[in-house]
Scaffold this active site. Structure first.
Site, PDB file in Angstrom:
ATOM      1  N   GLY A 193       1.427  13.684 -11.952  1.00 23.70           N
ATOM      2  CA  GLY A 193       2.631  13.225 -11.260  1.00 23.70           C
ATOM      3  C   GLY A 193       3.877  13.622 -12.039  1.00 23.70           C
ATOM      4  N   LEU A 230       6.108  15.810 -11.676  1.00 21.30           N
ATOM      5  CA  LEU A 230       7.329  16.268 -10.983  1.00 21.30           C
ATOM      6  C   LEU A 230       8.082  15.114 -10.331  1.00 21.30           C
ATOM      7  CD1 LEU A 230       6.029  19.588  -9.326  1.00 21.30           C
ATOM      8  CD2 LEU A 230       7.184  19.271 -11.520  1.00 21.30           C
ATOM      9  N   GLY A 231       7.676  13.905 -10.630  1.00 17.92           N
ATOM     10  CA  GLY A 231       8.312  12.732 -10.005  1.00 17.92           C
ATOM     11  C   GLY A 231       9.514  12.226 -10.775  1.00 17.92           C
ATOM     12  N   GLN A 232      10.031  11.035 -10.334  1.00 12.01           N
ATOM     13  CA  GLN A 232      11.264  10.498 -10.907  1.00 12.01           C
ATOM     14  C   GLN A 232      11.165  10.315 -12.419  1.00 12.01           C
ATOM     15  OE1 GLN A 232      12.160   6.353 -10.062  1.00 12.01           O
ATOM     16  NE2 GLN A 232      14.337   6.599 -10.514  1.00 12.01           N
ATOM     17  N   ASP A 281       0.833  18.345 -11.398  1.00 15.28           N
ATOM     18  CA  ASP A 281       1.239  17.647 -10.176  1.00 15.28           C
ATOM     19  C   ASP A 281       0.563  18.337  -9.004  1.00 15.28           C
ATOM     20  OD1 ASP A 281       3.985  15.675  -9.668  1.00 15.28           O
ATOM     21  OD2 ASP A 281       3.022  16.601  -7.927  1.00 15.28           O
ATOM     22  N   ILE A 282       0.664  17.721  -7.853  1.00 12.24           N
ATOM     23  CA  ILE A 282       0.062  18.299  -6.644  1.00 12.24           C
ATOM     24  C   ILE A 282       1.106  19.140  -5.903  1.00 12.24           C
ATOM     25  CG2 ILE A 282       0.672  16.349  -5.169  1.00 12.24           C
ATOM     26  CD1 ILE A 282      -2.683  17.059  -4.556  1.00 12.24           C
ATOM     27  N   ARG A 283       2.346  19.098  -6.424  1.00 10.98           N
ATOM     28  CA  ARG A 283       3.439  19.845  -5.800  1.00 10.98           C
ATOM     29  C   ARG A 283       3.725  21.080  -6.652  1.00 10.98           C
ATOM     30  NH1 ARG A 283       6.896  14.315  -5.776  1.00 10.98           N
ATOM     31  NH2 ARG A 283       5.717  14.134  -7.720  1.00 10.98           N
ATOM     32  N   TYR A 291       0.830  -1.109  -2.523  1.00 14.39           N
ATOM     33  CA  TYR A 291       1.202  -0.585  -3.851  1.00 14.39           C
ATOM     34  C   TYR A 291       0.939  -1.632  -4.933  1.00 14.39           C
ATOM     35  CZ  TYR A 291       4.682   0.773  -7.447  1.00 14.39           C
ATOM     36  OH  TYR A 291       5.333   1.076  -8.608  1.00 14.39           O
ATOM     37  N   LYS A 323      -1.848  -1.674  -8.018  1.00 16.37           N
ATOM     38  CA  LYS A 323      -1.421  -1.713  -9.427  1.00 16.37           C
ATOM     39  C   LYS A 323      -2.051  -2.906 -10.165  1.00 16.37           C
ATOM     40  CE  LYS A 323       0.941   2.049  -9.941  1.00 16.37           C
ATOM     41  NZ  LYS A 323       0.450   3.109 -10.844  1.00 16.37           N
TER      42      LYS A 323
HETATM   43  C1  VAH Z   1       9.322   0.705  -6.207  1.00 16.22           C
HETATM   44  N1  VAH Z   1      10.650   1.863  -7.927  1.00 16.22           N
HETATM   45  O1  VAH Z   1      10.382   0.282  -5.794  1.00 16.22           O
HETATM   46  C2  VAH Z   1       9.323   1.335  -7.588  1.00 16.22           C
HETATM   47  C3  VAH Z   1       8.995   0.304  -8.603  1.00 16.22           C
HETATM   48  C4  VAH Z   1       9.576  -1.945  -9.313  1.00 16.22           C
HETATM   49  C5  VAH Z   1       9.822  -0.940  -8.375  1.00 16.22           C
HETATM   50  O2  VAH Z   1       7.648   0.019  -8.612  1.00 16.22           O
HETATM   51  O3  VAH Z   1       8.301   0.627  -5.582  1.00 16.22           O
END
Ligand code: VAH
Length: 311
Positions: A6, A8-10, A32-34, A139, A143
């Site tokens: 990952g 290439l992400g933020q 990355d996959i991109r 999400y 996690k």
């Molecule tokens: C989101 N930026 O908003 C992420 C992060 C705490 C927020 O996990 O999903």
């Protein structure tokens, strides 16, 4: 050698360059996959990697003598709600693949968690590391799985698993990845371009936040921390909290004609289920976490950095 998925992400772009400064270009493999831009590709070794392809990942780990893996591949809160099956695949199966590789090849593994791992029944003010975790987004659920499976592999197989519960991350040179806290980045771009911003969260929606440079420095310190310093596998990490009304006022101090309007959408319910502030004192005590940027310093730095981009 370190493998970052990952990348290439933020967070990935900055984390890879900071790790390369510390450990040398050739010792940090970005993946990355991109497809990377030519500039990114020129900075150091890059490989295409799909975290769902275990055989491919294992080949990369073995062929490149990887001993640390940082798995940043994930669908964040908002996009995850719109792509449940992809969020489950990447955030759970993808993570499980990297955790199993860490066991097979004795890798140190870091995979971020999030304030999104907490839910509406979690105490929302100065939320501690150990408390109720019943998240209400895909999400967040994935996690909590990362945290619990990582800690299981640490206890059962001695895997050096580490995780940080990131707050919203504010960055000037990278785009956020479809989370609920993305407004805190978009507002700066919009303030400079349009002198206004229509916010998808209500004015009083307070959330824990952090400036990207602090996030990256803290993550590199955490990655390098000797294992005996870590009294737990997963730590809260934050810098300050604010709500849309407060950040709008900070921007208005600097851009007087700035106007903020509010149009809450589905992300309001997600934000309302998350902590308003975190207690990250254990990270500060155990491995020396400290943020350098407060809200004012971050606001000034963001506007300065973006003014140079928006010319
Ligand atoms: C989101 N930026 O908003 C992420 C992060 C705490 C927020 O996990 O999903």
């Amino acid at each position: 050698r370190i493998l970052v998925t990952g990348s290439l992400g933020q967070l990935g772009i900055g984390l890879v360059s900071l790790l390369r400064q510390k450990y040398g270009n050739e010792n940090v493999i970005a993946s990355d996959i991109r497809k990377p831009s030519p500039e990114i590709k020129a900075q150091g070794p890059y490989v295409f990697a799909d975290v769902l392809n275990m055989q491919q990942l294992e080949t990369i780990v073995v062929d490149n003598d990887i001993n640390w893996i940082v798995n940043l591949s994930a669908l964040l809160s908002a996009v995850g709600e719109q792509n449940i099956d992809k969020a489950l695949a990447i955030n759970m199966t993808g993570f499980t693949n990297t955790l199993e590789l860490a066991r097979r090849h004795q890798l140190r593994i870091m995979c971020p968690s999030t304030i999104g791992a907490f839910g509406p029944t979690t105490p929302r003010d100065l939320t501690p590391d150990l408390t109720i975790m019943r998240p209400t987004t895909v999400y967040g659920i994935t996690k909590v799985h990362v945290e619990l499976m990582g800690e299981y592999y640490a206890k059962r197989f001695g895997v050096d698993f580490r995780s940080l519960r990131y707050p919203g991350i504010i960055s000037s040179d990278t785009e956020p990845g479809g989370g609920t806290t993305d407004y805190a980045v978009q507002i700066f771009h919009s303030a400079l371009k349009e002198k206004s911003y229509k916010c998808y969260l209500g004015p009083e929606t307070s959330l824990p936040m952090m400036y990207l440079p602090d996030c990256l420095e803290g993550t590199v310190d955490f990655l390098a921390a000797p294992n005996h310093l870590l009294k737990q596998r997963t730590y809260n990490m934050a810098a300050f909290s604010f709500n849309p009304r407060e950040i709008a006022a900070k921007i208005k101090e600097r851009i007087p004609e700035f106007e903020m309007t509010y149009a809450p959408d589905f992300r309001q319910a997600i934000a309302d289920s998350w902590p308003k502030s975190l207690d990250d004192s254990k990270a500060r005590q155990d491995w020396g976490w400290k943020n350098k940027f407060d809200l004012d310093a971050m606001t000034d730095d963001m506007l300065t950095a973006l003014k140079s981009h928006h010319k």
